[in-house]
Design a protein around this motif. Structure first.
Motif, mmCIF file in Angstrom:
data_model
loop_
_atom_site.group_PDB
_atom_site.id
_atom_site.type_symbol
_atom_site.label_atom_id
_atom_site.label_comp_id
_atom_site.label_asym_id
_atom_site.label_seq_id
_atom_site.Cartn_x
_atom_site.Cartn_y
_atom_site.Cartn_z
ATOM 1 N N HIS A 178 33.504 37.566 35.099
ATOM 2 C CA HIS A 178 34.335 38.063 36.186
ATOM 3 C C HIS A 178 33.787 39.384 36.722
ATOM 4 C CE1 HIS A 178 38.017 39.771 38.088
ATOM 5 N NE2 HIS A 178 38.031 38.555 38.588
ATOM 6 N N ARG A 179 33.322 40.263 35.831
ATOM 7 C CA ARG A 179 32.707 41.520 36.276
ATOM 8 C C ARG A 179 31.461 41.255 37.110
ATOM 9 N NH1 ARG A 179 33.190 44.760 30.659
ATOM 10 N NH2 ARG A 179 35.364 45.385 30.865
ATOM 11 N N GLN A 180 30.656 40.273 36.704
ATOM 12 C CA GLN A 180 29.460 39.932 37.468
ATOM 13 C C GLN A 180 29.849 39.376 38.833
ATOM 14 O OE1 GLN A 180 26.900 37.110 35.566
ATOM 15 N NE2 GLN A 180 25.379 37.167 37.186
ATOM 16 N N LEU A 233 32.524 40.089 40.548
ATOM 17 C CA LEU A 233 32.992 41.199 41.374
ATOM 18 C C LEU A 233 31.831 42.053 41.885
ATOM 19 C CD1 LEU A 233 36.125 42.463 39.431
ATOM 20 C CD2 LEU A 233 36.045 40.960 41.414
ATOM 21 N N SER A 234 30.807 42.219 41.084
ATOM 22 C CA SER A 234 29.677 43.046 41.501
ATOM 23 C C SER A 234 28.818 42.356 42.559
ATOM 24 C CB SER A 234 28.821 43.435 40.299
ATOM 25 O OG SER A 234 28.161 42.297 39.781
ATOM 26 N N GLU A 235 28.917 41.034 42.680
ATOM 27 C CA GLU A 235 28.082 40.286 43.624
ATOM 28 C C GLU A 235 28.782 39.971 44.936
ATOM 29 O OE1 GLU A 235 26.903 36.881 41.390
ATOM 30 O OE2 GLU A 235 25.423 37.989 40.215
ATOM 31 N N ILE A 236 29.969 40.523 45.177
ATOM 32 C CA ILE A 236 30.685 40.263 46.432
ATOM 33 C C ILE A 236 29.940 40.940 47.572
ATOM 34 C CG2 ILE A 236 32.801 40.688 47.731
ATOM 35 C CD1 ILE A 236 34.325 40.467 45.100
ATOM 36 N N THR A 237 29.708 40.165 48.636
ATOM 37 C CA THR A 237 29.014 40.693 49.803
ATOM 38 C C THR A 237 29.836 40.418 51.058
ATOM 39 O OG1 THR A 237 27.784 38.625 50.078
ATOM 40 C CG2 THR A 237 26.723 40.359 48.796
ATOM 41 N N ARG A 238 29.400 40.983 52.158
ATOM 42 C CA ARG A 238 30.059 40.795 53.446
ATOM 43 C C ARG A 238 30.012 39.314 53.833
ATOM 44 N NH1 ARG A 238 28.190 41.813 59.199
ATOM 45 N NH2 ARG A 238 30.142 42.266 60.272
ATOM 46 N N GLY A 239 31.145 38.778 54.284
ATOM 47 C CA GLY A 239 31.211 37.385 54.711
ATOM 48 C C GLY A 239 31.752 36.438 53.658
ATOM 49 N N ASP A 240 31.908 36.903 52.426
ATOM 50 C CA ASP A 240 32.466 36.046 51.363
ATOM 51 C C ASP A 240 33.960 35.829 51.590
ATOM 52 O OD1 ASP A 240 30.017 35.998 50.139
ATOM 53 O OD2 ASP A 240 30.541 37.426 48.565
ATOM 54 N N THR A 241 34.425 34.647 51.260
ATOM 55 C CA THR A 241 35.857 34.364 51.268
ATOM 56 C C THR A 241 36.374 34.610 49.863
ATOM 57 O OG1 THR A 241 35.562 32.689 52.985
ATOM 58 C CG2 THR A 241 37.611 32.623 51.734
ATOM 59 N N ILE A 242 37.401 35.460 49.770
ATOM 60 C CA ILE A 242 37.910 35.861 48.469
ATOM 61 C C ILE A 242 39.383 35.495 48.321
ATOM 62 C CG2 ILE A 242 36.300 37.773 48.208
ATOM 63 C CD1 ILE A 242 38.813 39.567 48.929
ATOM 64 N N VAL A 243 39.840 35.462 47.071
ATOM 65 C CA VAL A 243 41.248 35.276 46.754
ATOM 66 C C VAL A 243 41.667 36.485 45.912
ATOM 67 C CG1 VAL A 243 42.954 33.814 45.629
ATOM 68 C CG2 VAL A 243 40.972 32.775 46.715
ATOM 69 N N THR A 244 42.743 37.155 46.337
ATOM 70 C CA THR A 244 43.230 38.303 45.579
ATOM 71 C C THR A 244 44.128 37.830 44.451
ATOM 72 O OG1 THR A 244 45.195 38.610 46.943
ATOM 73 C CG2 THR A 244 43.186 39.750 47.648
ATOM 74 N N ASN A 245 44.468 38.745 43.537
ATOM 75 C CA ASN A 245 45.375 38.407 42.445
ATOM 76 C C ASN A 245 46.757 38.036 42.956
ATOM 77 O OD1 ASN A 245 43.499 38.748 40.421
ATOM 78 N ND2 ASN A 245 44.030 40.890 40.076
ATOM 79 N N GLY A 246 47.120 38.505 44.138
ATOM 80 C CA GLY A 246 48.406 38.168 44.740
ATOM 81 C C GLY A 246 48.401 36.825 45.459
ATOM 82 N N GLY A 247 47.230 36.189 45.555
ATOM 83 C CA GLY A 247 47.136 34.875 46.174
ATOM 84 C C GLY A 247 46.731 34.896 47.641
ATOM 85 N N LEU A 248 46.403 36.058 48.185
ATOM 86 C CA LEU A 248 45.983 36.143 49.572
ATOM 87 C C LEU A 248 44.517 35.739 49.689
ATOM 88 C CD1 LEU A 248 47.586 39.571 50.502
ATOM 89 C CD2 LEU A 248 48.442 37.303 51.065
ATOM 90 N N ILE A 249 44.225 34.978 50.731
ATOM 91 C CA ILE A 249 42.851 34.528 50.978
ATOM 92 C C ILE A 249 42.353 35.222 52.231
ATOM 93 C CG2 ILE A 249 41.373 32.546 51.480
ATOM 94 C CD1 ILE A 249 43.449 30.814 50.025
ATOM 95 N N GLY A 250 41.181 35.836 52.131
ATOM 96 C CA GLY A 250 40.637 36.558 53.267
ATOM 97 C C GLY A 250 39.126 36.588 53.234
#
Length: 107
Positions: free
Chosen positions: A47-49, A51-68
């Motif tokens: 999970h740490r890896q 998080l460290s590899e997130i770049t611009r343009g990635d679609t993510i899901v937050t712990n609250g369930g929001l997708i952006g």
């Protein structure tokens, strides 16, 4: 007769009985390590890896369930677009990366 009572009262092999008393606790500790602690540490490392590899343009899901979609990446904060709104999100609150963008090749 009295000498036979003393021999019966004193246990033979004191070191062997101490080892026999500790051995079950050692085995339980090893079982806990291999079934609970080690797999959790491996998940945390992955999970740490992630998080460290997130770049611009990635679609993510937050712990609250929001997708952006990630708009800007800073050290510990990300600017993420949720619908029409841009919000700052702390990097550690990201649960998953859905669509990882490919690295842009500059030619």
């Amino acid at each position: 007769m009295p000498s036979s009572l003393i021999m019966q009262a004193a246990p033979a092999g004191g070191a062997a009985s101490a080892l026999g008393g500790i051995l079950p606790f050692v085995l339980i500790g090893l079982i806990f390590y291999f079934l609970l602690i080690r797999p959790q540490n491996q998940r945390l490392k992955k999970h740490r890896q992630l998080l460290s590899e997130i770049t611009r343009g990635d679609t993510i899901v937050t712990n609250g369930g929001l997708i952006g979609k990630v708009k800007k990446v800073a050290d510990d904060e990300l600017t993420v677009t949720f619908g029409d709104n841009d919000m700052k999100v702390v990097r550690t609150m990201i649960a998953d990366v859905r669509n990882k963008t490919a690295a842009n090749d500059t030619k």
